[in-house]
Design a protein around this motif. Sequence first.
Motif, PDB file in Angstrom:
ATOM      1  N   ASN B 346      24.849 -57.259 125.228  1.00 33.64           N
ATOM      2  CA  ASN B 346      23.713 -56.378 125.516  1.00 33.64           C
ATOM      3  C   ASN B 346      23.338 -55.542 124.299  1.00 33.64           C
ATOM      4  O   ASN B 346      22.163 -55.393 123.961  1.00 33.64           O
ATOM      5  N   LEU B 350      19.714 -56.215 122.644  1.00 38.06           N
ATOM      6  CA  LEU B 350      18.742 -55.163 122.958  1.00 38.06           C
ATOM      7  C   LEU B 350      18.688 -54.084 121.875  1.00 38.06           C
ATOM      8  O   LEU B 350      18.094 -53.027 122.063  1.00 38.06           O
ATOM      9  N   PRO B 354      12.478 -51.773 122.807  1.00 41.93           N
ATOM     10  CA  PRO B 354      11.283 -52.431 123.353  1.00 41.93           C
ATOM     11  C   PRO B 354      10.172 -52.497 122.318  1.00 41.93           C
ATOM     12  O   PRO B 354       9.039 -52.058 122.570  1.00 41.93           O
ATOM     13  N   VAL B 425       9.246 -62.909 126.310  1.00 41.50           N
ATOM     14  CA  VAL B 425       9.209 -62.007 127.458  1.00 41.50           C
ATOM     15  C   VAL B 425       8.110 -62.514 128.385  1.00 41.50           C
ATOM     16  O   VAL B 425       6.933 -62.438 128.046  1.00 41.50           O
ATOM     17  N   ILE B 483      14.889 -50.376 126.909  1.00 41.55           N
ATOM     18  CA  ILE B 483      14.839 -51.698 127.545  1.00 41.55           C
ATOM     19  C   ILE B 483      16.245 -52.089 127.970  1.00 41.55           C
ATOM     20  O   ILE B 483      17.190 -51.956 127.203  1.00 41.55           O
ATOM     21  N   LYS B 484      16.353 -52.559 129.202  1.00 43.68           N
ATOM     22  CA  LYS B 484      17.645 -53.014 129.724  1.00 43.68           C
ATOM     23  C   LYS B 484      17.459 -54.382 130.360  1.00 43.68           C
ATOM     24  O   LYS B 484      16.448 -54.613 131.019  1.00 43.68           O
ATOM     25  N   ASN B 485      18.448 -55.251 130.165  1.00 42.08           N
ATOM     26  CA  ASN B 485      18.410 -56.532 130.879  1.00 42.08           C
ATOM     27  C   ASN B 485      18.873 -56.323 132.313  1.00 42.08           C
ATOM     28  O   ASN B 485      19.692 -55.458 132.593  1.00 42.08           O
ATOM     29  N   HIS B 651      18.640 -63.722 128.779  1.00 42.91           N
ATOM     30  CA  HIS B 651      18.430 -62.730 129.840  1.00 42.91           C
ATOM     31  C   HIS B 651      17.483 -63.240 130.927  1.00 42.91           C
ATOM     32  O   HIS B 651      16.644 -64.108 130.682  1.00 42.91           O
ATOM     33  N   TYR B 654      13.853 -58.026 132.218  1.00 41.57           N
ATOM     34  CA  TYR B 654      14.047 -56.750 131.528  1.00 41.57           C
ATOM     35  C   TYR B 654      13.509 -55.620 132.389  1.00 41.57           C
ATOM     36  O   TYR B 654      12.639 -55.824 133.235  1.00 41.57           O
TER      37      TYR B 654
END
Lengths: 200, 796, 297
Positions: B346, B350, B354, B425, B483-485, B651, B654
């Motif tokens: 992660n 990441l 973003p 994305v 931004i997080k998965n 991933h 998001y």
Amino acid sequence: MRVNFTVNGRKQEADDVWEGESLLYVLRERMGLPGSKNACEQGECGSCTVRLDGVPVCSCLVAAGQVEGREVVTVEGLADFAKNRSCGGHEGGACGTSLQEAQGWSAKGTDSQTGEGGISPHATLAPIQQAFIDAGAVQCGFCTPGLLVASDELLERNPNPSDADIREALSGNLCRCTGYEKIMDAVRLAAARQSEPEGV
Amino acid sequence: MADTRTTGIPSKVTQGSQTKGGIGESTLRPDGILKVTGEFAYSSDMWHEDMLWGQILRSTVAHAEIVSIDTSEALATSGVYAVLTYEDLPTEVKNYGLEIQDTPVLAHGKVRHHGEPVALVAADHPETARRAAAKIKVEYKELPVITDEASATAPDAVLVHENRDDHHSGHVPHPNIVHRQPIIRGDVAKARERADVIVEGEYTFGMQDQAFLGPESGLAVPSEDGGVDLYVATQWLHSDLKQIAPVLGLPEDKVRMTLSGVGGAFGGREDLSMQIHACLLALRTGKPVKIVYNRFESFFGHVHRHPAKLYYEHGATKDGKLTHMKCKIVLDGGAYASASPAVVGNASSLSVGPYVIDDVDIEAIALYSNNPPCGAMRGFGAVQACFAYEAQMDKLADKLGMDRVEFRRLNAMEQGTIMPTGQPVDSPAPVAELLRRIKAMPLPPERQWESSEGADVRQLPGGLSNTTHGEGVVRGVGYAVGIKNVGFSEGFDDYSTAKVRMEVIAGEPVATVHTAMAEVGQGGVTVHAQIARTELGVHQVTIHPADTQVGSAGSTSASRQTYVTGGAVKNACELVREKVLEIGRRKMGTYHPAWATAELLLEGGKVVTDGGEVLADIVDVLEDEVVELEEEWRHRPTEAFDLTTGQGNGHVQYSFAAHRAVVEVDTELGLVKVIELACAQDVGKALNPLSVIGQIQGGTTQGLGVAVMEEIIVDPKTAKVRNPSFTDYLIPTILDTPTIPVDVLELADQHAPYGLRGIGEAPTLSSTPAVLAAIRNATGLELNKTPVRPEHLTGS
Amino acid sequence: MDFLRPASWEEALAAKAEHPTAVPIAGGTDVMVEINFDHRRPEYLLDLNRIGDLGEWEVGEKTVRLGASVPYTKIMEHLRGELPGLALASHTVASPQIRNRGGVGGNLGTASPAGDAHPALLSSGCEVEVESAARGVRMIPIDEFYLGVKRNALQADELIRAVHLPKADGPQQFSKVGTRNAMVIAVCAFGIALHPETRTVRTGIGSAAPTPVRAKEAEAFLAAALEEGGFWENGKIITPSVAKQFADLCSAACNPIDDVRGTASYRRHAVGIMARRTLGWAWESYRGQSARTEGVA
């Protein structure tokens, strides 16, 4: 040692209590009242808050032997405690007004889909309990019992608290889930409902 | 009393209502009444007739050889039923672990961190057990401690784990590195030439504790068939089961696990704590055994958030376009691997945030050290990176003389952006819009602490401690976005299972939803009932207790449960609906042509056409028939990241959130009061808006905590924890927490059930850097470390 | 462990005489933490909750006799006028639940440098009433009470019965630094009391030395500066250089350590800031009072 005291209006006796046991341990492990929670056992989180002779205290910091002959109210007894208060403190006495009031809360509970009868033996909740459910103030719920006891006592003392008053009164109760916003909402909601004229 | 409490746990909860109560409504928690009356049975509330209390003896040193253990005096203590050490483990499987089985059930020959379990005691009272544990004599021969990257990778470094043969050991540069993930894309050297400004920074992120309020606890009850029933608070029953059963030497079906009430988790219950210990003691003594950690032990009993050192370089052109990014992220995993590999994945994937940056050179590693083991915590890996890259964004904007928010918007990623991993994305990424919204929110009024009666200290930095009446107080505002998965990444087979049953009870159609999803407070049970109502048109939904009698639901982590188990419940409901309709067609198909021709739905207890025509009551369709099925459900597959380039569609989804923090800082005393912490987040679809806001506010507050107060302090000389208590590990009180206005955006992700987006973690990311940015704005200080302590602000 | 439950003060003294290792427990806010966390296993716990007069206070002409177990909540609510410094300090103690149980006797008995009451007690110039069955009552001036880290002047057979505090004859202030806005142990704390009757100033510093201490040089300096400048009479604003010197001397009175709660240098720094601010607030209040008095006259 043996300890006798009153819990939620009932006389209780605990035998073979180790002298280092806290009131919290006795309630949870000897009296079948695990509602008061054991989150820190050092007076830093308020999850174990009970009323001891009416005063909110951390039950983890009261030695069992110190409650001999005294009166304790836990979250399990909060609904009855609030009901008795609303009929003027006549312990166990019937009180028409408060019963109506209580049914009013119960009806609101059904409106808000808090669950079916039969899940819980409680026909009624204390106003603060209902407000916590309605406002979304409960997530994991581990802090909830202590917050309920503390909030109920706040509203007893100060029926129209400012936000700063609420924050001060609840500053001894940690919550890790909610960020406290919904807890603020719940106390405001309970205060507002409390000040509504009866029957509304 | 005893029996009702054990067997009634956790109670079945039925939720019903006059209204429809389907998805999109703020229905209330089905466990709400139990939780406000004190009846909800948490794992520490378990009780059983004749139960014993388990106690764990833990190491007093961080790194040492165990020369000897003498349990004789403990065993001879009256009231003690068993004392167990490594020698008593019943099978050849003596380790456990989420991904790498490197964690000893009980220390063997060596301890690798402060507080490692060494021996177990079962006794008739917790005090008896404590006294007996204190009588166990352990002789240690101390070893040098590994506490940071330098000591871990020094040429003569002691190896935390000798003879590694796990699947990461082959590609790591040093045996004291758990996992390394580089990501290389584009040409950084070339892109660097285009940069008009370059900004470098070194950042330190402290070790955060989940600090869930319900301590690790549970009850193991031995059964007549030689197995054991375990009632426990966890995030993932089936993962626990896989690790527990082999150590006990039992087949999985003889270890029956039931989720008891969980007092919060936040990642800290993804690893095992007391599970195996309680089972071992129960099987040895033939009696039920309860173990409850106290707060002190809890600080040693679960993994923490990885502390990190982050080195960043960014470049930008003078018109504000990012040119390149180089970073190295060093995460300290502590003594055992836990979730370190995933945290590395992660953090690296990441690390860009973003933003659109085509040319990157990224490296993330996790160390083995003798510090406390670190693993999953809300936002794992992404939280640490966000703290650093957001500080970098402010520095770049300042250097360019641009507005900090506009600079971010100019570089914001969007749908279609290619991630550094090469993954496009492919769902909405409204980063610029979230920033616009957060900036457009009205600012809170100045000097709210002033009143006719003077300063209200409760609204000032220092609060009740009466440190200022306005002196030295300066306001600051800061922004951040992250931004997080969502879900488990990197090729993990991430699935969930739901069993749904539909039948007529007392003249009403009732659905029962049975999953193994750990309800840890997030409200998954509320959402499952909503999904069942929407899909099956019933009012009454019963949520069955989570246990291992149904297939795995995966972990309640990585913001995945509403997506994955929600998806599984939706899928199972759809299949049940088809069966119900089949029955209807069989029984009533001849009554109305629509049975054969139209798209049929279940609504309000009836079978209806998509045009709204009622064909039948579900009650009449089902009569005595019961429809029940159990199905697994998967989100679309992901790929592993390439071990040298980091490329791969790793991933699933998001999640984005942005924060604006408004703080007031007492600049003379270095005390901070966060006045407001506003959040804008895209949630895809809010299945339960009340719960969504609750998650966002809770996550935001955990980010606030790590910004200004939370840190597990480890002595660098001894690797011992210095503040394992709520007296010295501080989490925010209600007086530290500001109003948290939330602006929820709902842009559907077409790949996800109902278009939803996992939401639990994103708000924990950007909250911390927003608060830091606001403090920097107030003080003009650089502040590259979290938490900010008063002495960092006063320079003393 | 034995739990002793004396019903009267005399019984308590007798029990303490018979079992000098007995640990008195009143509010329990220190003792129970130590028991719950297995830091302490006293042979005897001596419960003082049954002794009613420990929870009572009397306001006399010159002094307040404050029972050792009067909870902080009561001090905040009822003694703000007579004991403003202690009332302010009481308000910073932990949480409402703890303030409902804890009292000054516990702070004195534990004698931790971090006890919130100490700076206020020191600046008030109180006396501690202790008693033993064998030797009767002994009044210990607060300046002689704290002997070392968690060590006080109490004999093994003595119990703390009350604190005798002079009623405030001027403004008092209290301030405490913690890294949280509520429910926090002091990183350091500062109390100040202006004594216009004697034209003196007293201070108290918490958590910045092995024991709670006074900043005696700072007090002497300030008293002299106020006297010299005629400040007590003219009620003028204290000159910034005087306030700064006072603050510096308060910082200099600290002998702090680095620990998990803060650094030594921060503690010194913060005590100086608090000294300057609390002096400012107290002096403003004094000026306001004297202005009103003059107006009436």
